[in-house]
Scaffold this active site. Structure first.
Site, mmCIF file in Angstrom:
data_model
loop_
_atom_site.group_PDB
_atom_site.id
_atom_site.type_symbol
_atom_site.label_atom_id
_atom_site.label_comp_id
_atom_site.label_asym_id
_atom_site.label_seq_id
_atom_site.Cartn_x
_atom_site.Cartn_y
_atom_site.Cartn_z
ATOM 1 N N ASP A 1 29.371 40.269 36.577
ATOM 2 C CA ASP A 1 30.165 40.270 37.812
ATOM 3 C C ASP A 1 29.978 41.573 38.577
ATOM 4 O O ASP A 1 30.518 42.606 38.181
ATOM 5 C CB ASP A 1 31.652 40.104 37.476
ATOM 6 C CG ASP A 1 32.062 38.670 37.227
ATOM 7 O OD1 ASP A 1 32.754 38.419 36.222
ATOM 8 O OD2 ASP A 1 31.691 37.810 38.049
ATOM 9 N N ASP B 1 34.585 29.331 37.948
ATOM 10 C CA ASP B 1 34.805 30.729 37.566
ATOM 11 C C ASP B 1 36.200 31.179 37.962
ATOM 12 O O ASP B 1 36.535 31.183 39.138
ATOM 13 C CB ASP B 1 33.751 31.595 38.291
ATOM 14 C CG ASP B 1 33.782 33.052 37.890
ATOM 15 O OD1 ASP B 1 33.152 33.863 38.592
ATOM 16 O OD2 ASP B 1 34.422 33.383 36.876
ATOM 17 N N GLY C 1 40.111 31.898 35.574
ATOM 18 C CA GLY C 1 41.233 31.229 34.911
ATOM 19 C C GLY C 1 40.828 30.097 33.973
ATOM 20 O O GLY C 1 41.610 29.175 33.724
#
Ligand code: DX5
Ligand code: ZN
Length: 220
Positions: free
Chosen positions: A34, A179, A181
């Site tokens: 990320d 993407d 939770g």
């Protein structure tokens, strides 16, 4: 069986190497690097995530994908192309227009990298109609990008379902990644809706047993 991609966002720097070794033994399908530029999202973590990409390549046999949360995705492409990224994902919201988006896609394909285009929760996948035939994956953000540990937005399940129906109806063999939770419950809901690649950060990283957590996400 969905692919599981482990987010590197919140892997602590002080013992990152240990985390990558332990995660590797848990057999994820991908690492999800990320990258945040401090503009597209408020956090800036470029140097840390560029270093993690090198560590993942050096330590593991697991391929990695890059999730570019950047206002100017082009700025970051060559580093990850040169350092073995298997797949690079950029945001459609960062593209000026369709041609700008197609230009980045063309550049990545010419450099032998798989391409994913990400859409934020309030961006319709209809915005991608003209680029879908040229890409390998759509990343449907199930949280507003910018942090790990957020709650899954269940209102996005219908978006995933509609996108999968559109792709099937148009014979577009494209992965749908989700993407944000993702845990055992939301993973099952996303699979049911048509997602086949699941990113997970906190659910796996905070678990007692990485291997079991990945099995739970796969529904094994
Ligand atoms: C958020 C990132 C996600 C995040 C996922 O902007 O793109 O990849 O790290 O973390 P969890 O699974 O904890 O929501
Ligand atoms: Zn991500």
């Amino acid at each position: 069986m969905p692919d599981i991609s482990i987010s590197t966002l919140d892997i602590p720097e002080e013992n990152a190497v240990e985390y990558f070794y332990n995660l590797e033994t848990a057999k994820p399908d991908y690492f999800h690097v990320d990258v945040m530029d401090g503009e597209f999202v408020s956090i800036e973590n470029v140097a840390k995530q560029e270093d993690y990409a090198l560590k993942v390549s050096a330590i593991t046999m697991t391929p990695y994908e890059v999730h570019l949360m950047a206002a100017n995705p082009r700025y970051f492409l060559d580093y990850f192309i040169d350092n073995g990224a298997d797949r690079i994902i950029f945001h459609s919201e960062a593209c000026k227009d369709k041609d700008d988006c197609l230009d980045i896609i063309k550049y990545l394909i010419e450099n032998g990298v798989k391409v994913g285009v990400a859409i934020n929760p309030d961006t319709s996948f209809e915005k991608l109609y003209e680029v879908l035939p040229y890409i390998h994956m759509v990343l449907v953000m199930t949280v507003v990008p910018g942090a790990g540990g957020q709650s899954f937005k269940s209102e996005l399940l219908s978006k995933i379902k509609d996108l999968r129906e559109y792709l099937d109806k148009n014979d577009l063999d494209i992965d749908i990644e989700v993407d944000g939770g993702i845990n055992k419950e939301t993973a099952a809901q996303c699979k049911e809706a048509g997602a086949n690649v699941l990113v997970s950060g906190s659910y796996v990283l905070k678990s007692e047993d990485f291997k079991q957590a990945i099995k739970d996400l796969k529904g094994e």
